[in-house]
Structure formats: structure tokens, C-alpha cells
Design a protein around this motif. Sequence first.
Motif, PDB file in Angstrom:
ATOM      1  N   LEU A 257      -0.538  -2.987  10.198  1.00 14.87           N
ATOM      2  CA  LEU A 257       0.613  -3.887  10.111  1.00 14.87           C
ATOM      3  C   LEU A 257       0.192  -5.266   9.625  1.00 14.87           C
ATOM      4  CD1 LEU A 257       2.576  -2.891  13.348  1.00 14.87           C
ATOM      5  CD2 LEU A 257       3.159  -2.346  10.970  1.00 14.87           C
ATOM      6  N   GLY A 258      -0.999  -5.716  10.033  1.00 16.88           N
ATOM      7  CA  GLY A 258      -1.503  -6.990   9.504  1.00 16.88           C
ATOM      8  C   GLY A 258      -1.744  -6.916   8.014  1.00 16.88           C
ATOM      9  N   ALA A 259      -2.277  -5.769   7.576  1.00 17.31           N
ATOM     10  CA  ALA A 259      -2.491  -5.596   6.131  1.00 17.31           C
ATOM     11  C   ALA A 259      -1.168  -5.562   5.387  1.00 17.31           C
ATOM     12  CB  ALA A 259      -3.286  -4.318   5.872  1.00 17.31           C
ATOM     13  N   VAL A 260      -0.144  -4.941   5.966  1.00 19.82           N
ATOM     14  CA  VAL A 260       1.178  -4.927   5.351  1.00 19.82           C
ATOM     15  C   VAL A 260       1.707  -6.338   5.186  1.00 19.82           C
ATOM     16  CG1 VAL A 260       3.590  -4.254   5.727  1.00 19.82           C
ATOM     17  CG2 VAL A 260       1.763  -2.612   6.126  1.00 19.82           C
ATOM     18  N   ASP A 261       1.497  -7.159   6.206  1.00 20.31           N
ATOM     19  CA  ASP A 261       1.974  -8.546   6.145  1.00 20.31           C
ATOM     20  C   ASP A 261       1.313  -9.300   4.990  1.00 20.31           C
ATOM     21  OD1 ASP A 261       3.443 -10.808   7.145  1.00 20.31           O
ATOM     22  OD2 ASP A 261       1.541 -11.560   7.927  1.00 20.31           O
ATOM     23  N   ARG A 262       0.045  -8.992   4.762  1.00 18.19           N
ATOM     24  CA  ARG A 262      -0.659  -9.680   3.670  1.00 18.19           C
ATOM     25  C   ARG A 262      -0.260  -9.153   2.298  1.00 18.19           C
ATOM     26  NH1 ARG A 262      -4.827  -8.950   7.432  1.00 18.19           N
ATOM     27  NH2 ARG A 262      -5.595  -7.127   6.244  1.00 18.19           N
ATOM     28  N   LYS A 263       0.125  -7.877   2.241  1.00 15.89           N
ATOM     29  CA  LYS A 263       0.463  -7.264   0.948  1.00 15.89           C
ATOM     30  C   LYS A 263       1.917  -7.469   0.539  1.00 15.89           C
ATOM     31  CE  LYS A 263      -3.514  -5.052   0.185  1.00 15.89           C
ATOM     32  NZ  LYS A 263      -4.321  -5.207  -1.050  1.00 15.89           N
ATOM     33  N   MET A 264       2.765  -7.864   1.454  1.00 21.60           N
ATOM     34  CA  MET A 264       4.192  -7.928   1.166  1.00 21.60           C
ATOM     35  C   MET A 264       4.518  -8.873   0.013  1.00 21.60           C
ATOM     36  SD  MET A 264       6.038  -5.871   2.940  1.00 21.60           S
ATOM     37  CE  MET A 264       7.670  -6.607   2.850  1.00 21.60           C
ATOM     38  N   GLY A 265       3.752  -9.932  -0.155  1.00 24.39           N
ATOM     39  CA  GLY A 265       4.105 -10.930  -1.166  1.00 24.39           C
ATOM     40  C   GLY A 265       3.763 -10.526  -2.578  1.00 24.39           C
ATOM     41  N   HIS A 266       2.715  -9.714  -2.799  1.00 23.51           N
ATOM     42  CA  HIS A 266       2.272  -9.454  -4.166  1.00 23.51           C
ATOM     43  C   HIS A 266       2.038  -7.978  -4.490  1.00 23.51           C
ATOM     44  CE1 HIS A 266      -1.289  -9.893  -1.600  1.00 23.51           C
ATOM     45  NE2 HIS A 266      -1.873  -9.025  -2.433  1.00 23.51           N
ATOM     46  N   ASP A 267       2.066  -7.075  -3.476  1.00 28.24           N
ATOM     47  CA  ASP A 267       1.825  -5.650  -3.763  1.00 28.24           C
ATOM     48  C   ASP A 267       2.732  -4.808  -2.859  1.00 28.24           C
ATOM     49  OD1 ASP A 267       0.916  -3.188  -4.466  1.00 28.24           O
ATOM     50  OD2 ASP A 267      -1.222  -3.652  -4.242  1.00 28.24           O
ATOM     51  N   ILE A 268       3.976  -4.667  -3.326  1.00 21.75           N
ATOM     52  CA  ILE A 268       4.974  -3.973  -2.508  1.00 21.75           C
ATOM     53  C   ILE A 268       4.610  -2.506  -2.329  1.00 21.75           C
ATOM     54  CG2 ILE A 268       7.401  -3.314  -2.325  1.00 21.75           C
ATOM     55  CD1 ILE A 268       6.893  -6.263  -1.923  1.00 21.75           C
ATOM     56  N   GLU A 269       4.126  -1.846  -3.374  1.00 19.16           N
ATOM     57  CA  GLU A 269       3.803  -0.418  -3.278  1.00 19.16           C
ATOM     58  C   GLU A 269       2.690  -0.155  -2.266  1.00 19.16           C
ATOM     59  OE1 GLU A 269       5.353   2.151  -4.484  1.00 19.16           O
ATOM     60  OE2 GLU A 269       6.849   0.798  -5.349  1.00 19.16           O
ATOM     61  N   GLU A 270       1.682  -1.006  -2.306  1.00 16.57           N
ATOM     62  CA  GLU A 270       0.585  -0.842  -1.339  1.00 16.57           C
ATOM     63  C   GLU A 270       1.069  -1.086   0.082  1.00 16.57           C
ATOM     64  OE1 GLU A 270      -3.250   0.030  -0.052  1.00 16.57           O
ATOM     65  OE2 GLU A 270      -2.282   0.309  -2.008  1.00 16.57           O
ATOM     66  N   ALA A 271       1.990  -2.082   0.221  1.00 14.05           N
ATOM     67  CA  ALA A 271       2.550  -2.373   1.544  1.00 14.05           C
ATOM     68  C   ALA A 271       3.339  -1.181   2.056  1.00 14.05           C
ATOM     69  CB  ALA A 271       3.433  -3.619   1.476  1.00 14.05           C
ATOM     70  N   ARG A 272       4.125  -0.533   1.175  1.00 13.14           N
ATOM     71  CA  ARG A 272       4.872   0.652   1.600  1.00 13.14           C
ATOM     72  C   ARG A 272       3.932   1.799   2.012  1.00 13.14           C
ATOM     73  NH1 ARG A 272       9.590   0.797  -3.092  1.00 13.14           N
ATOM     74  NH2 ARG A 272      10.837  -0.971  -2.259  1.00 13.14           N
ATOM     75  N   LYS A 273       2.847   1.961   1.255  1.00 10.53           N
ATOM     76  CA  LYS A 273       1.883   2.997   1.607  1.00 10.53           C
ATOM     77  C   LYS A 273       1.292   2.751   2.986  1.00 10.53           C
ATOM     78  CE  LYS A 273      -2.483   5.023   0.073  1.00 10.53           C
ATOM     79  NZ  LYS A 273      -3.567   4.968  -0.952  1.00 10.53           N
ATOM     80  N   LEU A 274       0.957   1.491   3.248  1.00  9.59           N
ATOM     81  CA  LEU A 274       0.402   1.151   4.564  1.00  9.59           C
ATOM     82  C   LEU A 274       1.434   1.346   5.667  1.00  9.59           C
ATOM     83  CD1 LEU A 274      -1.650  -2.049   3.634  1.00  9.59           C
ATOM     84  CD2 LEU A 274      -2.534   0.213   4.235  1.00  9.59           C
TER      85      LEU A 274
END
Length: 432
Positions: A257-274
Motif C-alpha cells: 500500500l505504501g508503494a501504491v501511494d508512491r506510484k499513484m502520481g506517475h505510474d497508474i498501471e503499476e499502482a493498479r497491479k500493486l
Amino acid sequence: MTTVPVPWRALSRRAVLDTSVGVLIAAGTMASLGLFLVTTYFVILCVIGIGFVALPYLTRAIRRLCDLSRGAAARSGVPVEAPYLPEPQEVERDIVGWMRRCKWILTDPATWRDLLWLLLNTVVGFVALLPCAVLYYAGEGLVLACGLWRPLAADGEGRMYAFITVDSWPTALAAGAAAVGLLAAWPFVGPPVLKGYAYFCRFLLGPTERTRLASRVRHLAETRSGALDTQAAELRRIERDLHDGAQARLVSLGLKLGAVDRKMGHDIEEARKLLREARSSSVCALTELRDLVRGIHPPVLAERGLADALRALGIASPLPVTVDVDLPAQLPPPVESATYFSVSELLTNALKHAEAERVEITARYAQGVLYAQVTDDGRGGADCSAGTGLEGIRRRLATFDGTLEIDSPSGGPTTTKMEIPCVLSSPKTSSS
């Protein structure tokens, strides 16, 4: 040829057995007298130290004789518990250990009660000869009725038998009739005589109220210690399972979830995968938590009671399991849990160690006791002393004053019987 009715056959067999036991008891009175005299002599010699040499050996012989008398009393329907204090453990094999053993013997009140029983048994024990005496006297009357009164009558004197002077055929026939009456009464003489002797043994060889309470306190202390050890082991298991399973997944979930928070701004696809991985981790953590709770107290046991929980065990087992339960009401939850996990452990043993092909589970409740039995057709050889889970089951049941009895000859089958005293807690009825 006239066939003797079966009840009279049973009575005659019982009479022969009672007569034989009576003769053995009477013979034991001589051993009682000898042991009493020798033991008293050596107890007196303990004052100068010599008696301590033979005291443990004499005590072992006395208690063996007393155990045989308790067995005879139990056969007459009067069970007699052994009242002795627990034998000291890990006694040194030197003079110090020998003196400790002698102290244990001399400070046990049951030792002195055994000595008193030895003395009184030299008199009371001969009462057990009464069935034999009746049989002998009846046989004597039958012999006289066959004509052996004639040599006595030729001397001018008859033979007195049961208040009858046998000196002619009519008196001989009367003596024979009296003998037949004694012979008919003979099967009914043994049981009350042996039962009276059994009560005498229980009075002196059984535990007093004080020793019974002391034994009860020791038993409760041992079972309490065992229960605390079991509880501590269970807590360690839960802690280990939480640490290695659900806790690790929850930590991983937090990191994702912390990684999702960091990815939300610039990598939506990676955030969804996480997020998908986090959702999968949460499902796994929830499953592990449910399994952990099920190991503490299965839901089927809490919701439907012991009868249906045992049936569920049978259905879930890879082995063909026959379940026959008849539990009229709801049992106390701790007893249900102990019985459930004990049966579960026995099923596991049958599958992993006994190489069984079929298992049968039965459970009954009668007169304040829950009876459960697990039988498998495996290779047998189960032994509590081998350090297996059977000893854990014994300790688990001992917490409730329950007992575990195992009959497992080499080659099988293995029958494990459990008895747990308990009181029904509700009028809930379980179908069988």
C-alpha cells in the motif's frame, strides 16, 4: 439324558469359583501371619538401623498380597482403591536413596493399616472357607446316605449328622436329604461371604477420607500443571502461526500500500497491479486467520455441537470413517473441545502411523460420563510411553478427570476409549 438348566450351570460354575477363591484367601492368611511377624520384627530392628535393610523388600511383598486381596474384593463388586502415597521419583541408588525410600514407607499411613490388616486377616480370612466347608459337609452326608453308616452302627454308635444320629437306613436317608439341602444352598453361600470379606478389605486396605483428599489434591495439582503447560504451548503455537503467517502477510500488505501511494502520481498501471497484489494478500491473510481461529475452536463445534463436529471430522477424513454418536444434550464447551481435538488427533494417528483402512467413532453419554471410542484396523502397537500425541491426549483429558485407555496389540486393531465426567449444560438435543 436330562439337561441341567443354564442358570444352574452358571450358579454351579460361580459356586466352584467362589469356593476356590475362598480356599486361596484362607491360604493367604498363613502368608499374612508370616509377613506380619517378620515385618514387625524388622520394624522394631529399625531402631538400631538393621531393619532398614529388609524393609523395602518386605513392603513390596505386603503390598503385593494386599493388591491381590483388593482384586478379590473388586471381583465381589466392592472396588478398593490403592491408598499409597506416590513413590519418590529419581531416588539415588545409594544409602541416602535407600533411607529416603524407607522414610517414604514408614511415613505412609497405609503401611500401618496394611500391618493391621495382616494381623486381623489371620482370623477373618478363614471365614472365606465357609463355602468349602458347606460343600464338604454336604458331601459327607451323601456318603453316609450311601450306606457307610453301617461300620459305625456295628460299634453300637451312630454318626451324628445335622442333629441326626445316623444308625439305620431311615436316618441315613434323612441325612442324605439334609445333605441335598446343603448342596442346593452351597451356590448361594459364597457371594455374601466373599462380599463381607471384601468390605473388610475395603475398610482397612482402601483409602481413608484424608488420604483420598490428599490424592485428589495431588491429582488436581498435576492436572493443573499439565493444563498450564498445554495452554502455554498452545499460546506459543498461535504466536508462531501469527508471526509466520498472517503477520507477515499484513506487513507485506502495508508495504504494498505504501508503494501504491508512491506510484499513484506517475505510474497508474503499476499502482493498479500493486493494488491487485495487496487485495490477494489480504484474502490470504484472512484465510490464514480463519484457519488459525478454526484450530483454536472449530466453528462447527461452536455452532452445532460435538455430535455434528465429530461427523464433520469423519466426512473430512481421507479414510472411510463410521460415526455413531448419541449425545442427548449440549455438553460443556471445554469438554466438547477436548473430545473433538482428541478424536481429531486419533484420526490423524490412524492415517499417518497406523496405516489403517477404516475407522469407527462412537460417542455416548450416560450417568454423568461422556464415553468416546475410536477404533481403527491398522497395524497396532500404539503406546503412550513412546512420546507420541497419545500422551498429550491423556494430559488433555486429565484436566477434566478424564481417562484414556488404549488396547493396541501388534497387528491391530487399535481401540482407544475415553471417559470424561461432565454435566449437561443445556437441554439442546443433537440428532444421532
